[in-house]
Design a protein around this motif. Sequence first.
Motif, short mmCIF file in Angstrom:
data_model
loop_
_atom_site.label_atom_id
_atom_site.label_comp_id
_atom_site.label_asym_id
_atom_site.label_seq_id
_atom_site.Cartn_x
_atom_site.Cartn_y
_atom_site.Cartn_z
N ARG A 26 0.83 -1.20 0.00
CA ARG A 26 0.00 0.00 0.00
C ARG A 26 0.86 1.25 0.00
O ARG A 26 0.35 2.35 -0.12
CB ARG A 26 -0.92 0.00 1.22
N ASN A 27 2.16 1.06 0.17
CA ASN A 27 3.08 2.21 0.10
C ASN A 27 3.60 2.31 -1.33
O ASN A 27 4.14 1.36 -1.87
CB ASN A 27 4.23 1.98 1.08
N ILE A 30 7.33 1.41 -1.99
CA ILE A 30 7.63 -0.03 -1.97
C ILE A 30 7.06 -0.69 -3.21
O ILE A 30 7.68 -1.59 -3.78
CB ILE A 30 7.07 -0.65 -0.67
N ASN A 91 -0.35 6.30 0.54
CA ASN A 91 -1.24 5.16 0.35
C ASN A 91 -1.70 5.09 -1.10
O ASN A 91 -2.29 6.02 -1.62
CB ASN A 91 -2.44 5.31 1.29
N ARG B 26 7.73 -1.82 6.83
CA ARG B 26 6.83 -0.68 6.90
C ARG B 26 7.60 0.60 6.61
O ARG B 26 7.07 1.54 6.04
CB ARG B 26 6.24 -0.62 8.32
N PRO B 28 10.07 2.65 4.50
CA PRO B 28 10.59 2.57 3.14
C PRO B 28 12.12 2.56 3.07
O PRO B 28 12.68 1.96 2.15
CB PRO B 28 10.04 3.82 2.46
N LEU B 79 9.52 10.75 4.84
CA LEU B 79 8.74 9.59 5.27
C LEU B 79 9.53 8.84 6.32
O LEU B 79 10.72 8.62 6.18
CB LEU B 79 8.50 8.66 4.08
N GLU B 83 3.60 7.15 9.09
CA GLU B 83 2.32 7.74 8.72
C GLU B 83 1.27 6.66 8.55
O GLU B 83 1.57 5.51 8.20
CB GLU B 83 2.45 8.59 7.45
N LEU B 85 -1.32 4.54 6.97
CA LEU B 85 -1.70 4.18 5.61
C LEU B 85 -3.19 3.93 5.50
O LEU B 85 -3.68 3.60 4.44
CB LEU B 85 -0.92 2.95 5.15
N GLY B 86 -3.89 4.05 6.61
CA GLY B 86 -5.33 3.85 6.57
C GLY B 86 -5.68 2.37 6.60
O GLY B 86 -4.83 1.50 6.70
#
Lengths: 100, 195
Positions: A26-27, A30, A91, B26, B28, B79, B83, B85-86
């Motif tokens: 979701r990133n 990545i 996202n 998680r 980056p 980043l 944060e 990500l929902g």
Amino acid sequence: MVTIPAFLIVAVVLFGIGTVGVMISRNIIILFMCVELMLNAANLALIAFSRALNVVDGHVIVFLVLTVAAAEAAVGLAMVITIYRNRETMNIDRFSILKW
Amino acid sequence: MNLDTIIFAISAVVAVFGAVMMIGQRNPVASVLYLIVSLVAQAVLYIQLGALFLGAVLIIVYAGAIMVLFLFVIMLLNLRGREDLGAGSPPVSKVTKFVVAGLFVLELGFVVWSGVFPEAGSTGIQSAASEFGSVEVVAELIFMKYLYPFELASVLLLAAIVGAVVMAGRAAVTETDESDDDDAVKEQTVDEVHG
């Protein structure tokens, strides 16, 4: 003795990991790196085929793929910066601007 | 079990390990570092297949330049992997993702397994001519047989440069425009208050 199919299997596994990463990540950064990983897996397969057929033409294709990957990374990261300025998020699900 | 097999096993395991860890991170930045680990192991595999030049190019261009570009963007955007990500995708779409990816990998594995490439199975990676994949041989192909694609690649790079500058630069212009507007509004309100 290490045979060519062993390298192909490694390439398939790497490509599969890249595919799964593109699907589940979701990133967006990545996700981009997963695309790079898939390109590299294809490169590995090309080099293995090139070695098996004993021709160097595959190496030239890999060289061009590396060029395309560099261009793609530059343009893609510029897009990421632009979208991040507008959306303030990494996202990928929020980046559905073209969807209506 | 000779040295070739040991080197292959180690670099294959490291390449796959780096790739798996990359998609699991998680943060980056950690993800980029794991991808570099995977790329270095892949460069070893390239060299084992006789692609000396491309092994060096992979480390210099990919691990050296492209990954630094990624790190640069991550630091530019500040980043830290913290944060939100929902919420994730709904379960149905999550299952679909895994099924599609799994089917695709199975398909690829089947192609390799079924021996589409039969003569490859018998030859090992030994018995390479010493000049196979060296700079001279690759350069001769690039600049003689594949000169036209090579020139097209340079045009592509030029287009990518222009595209990147246009896309990342235009946003900066609009941002300053907006901030100018904000300043103007502020001045107005200040004037009103003083007036």
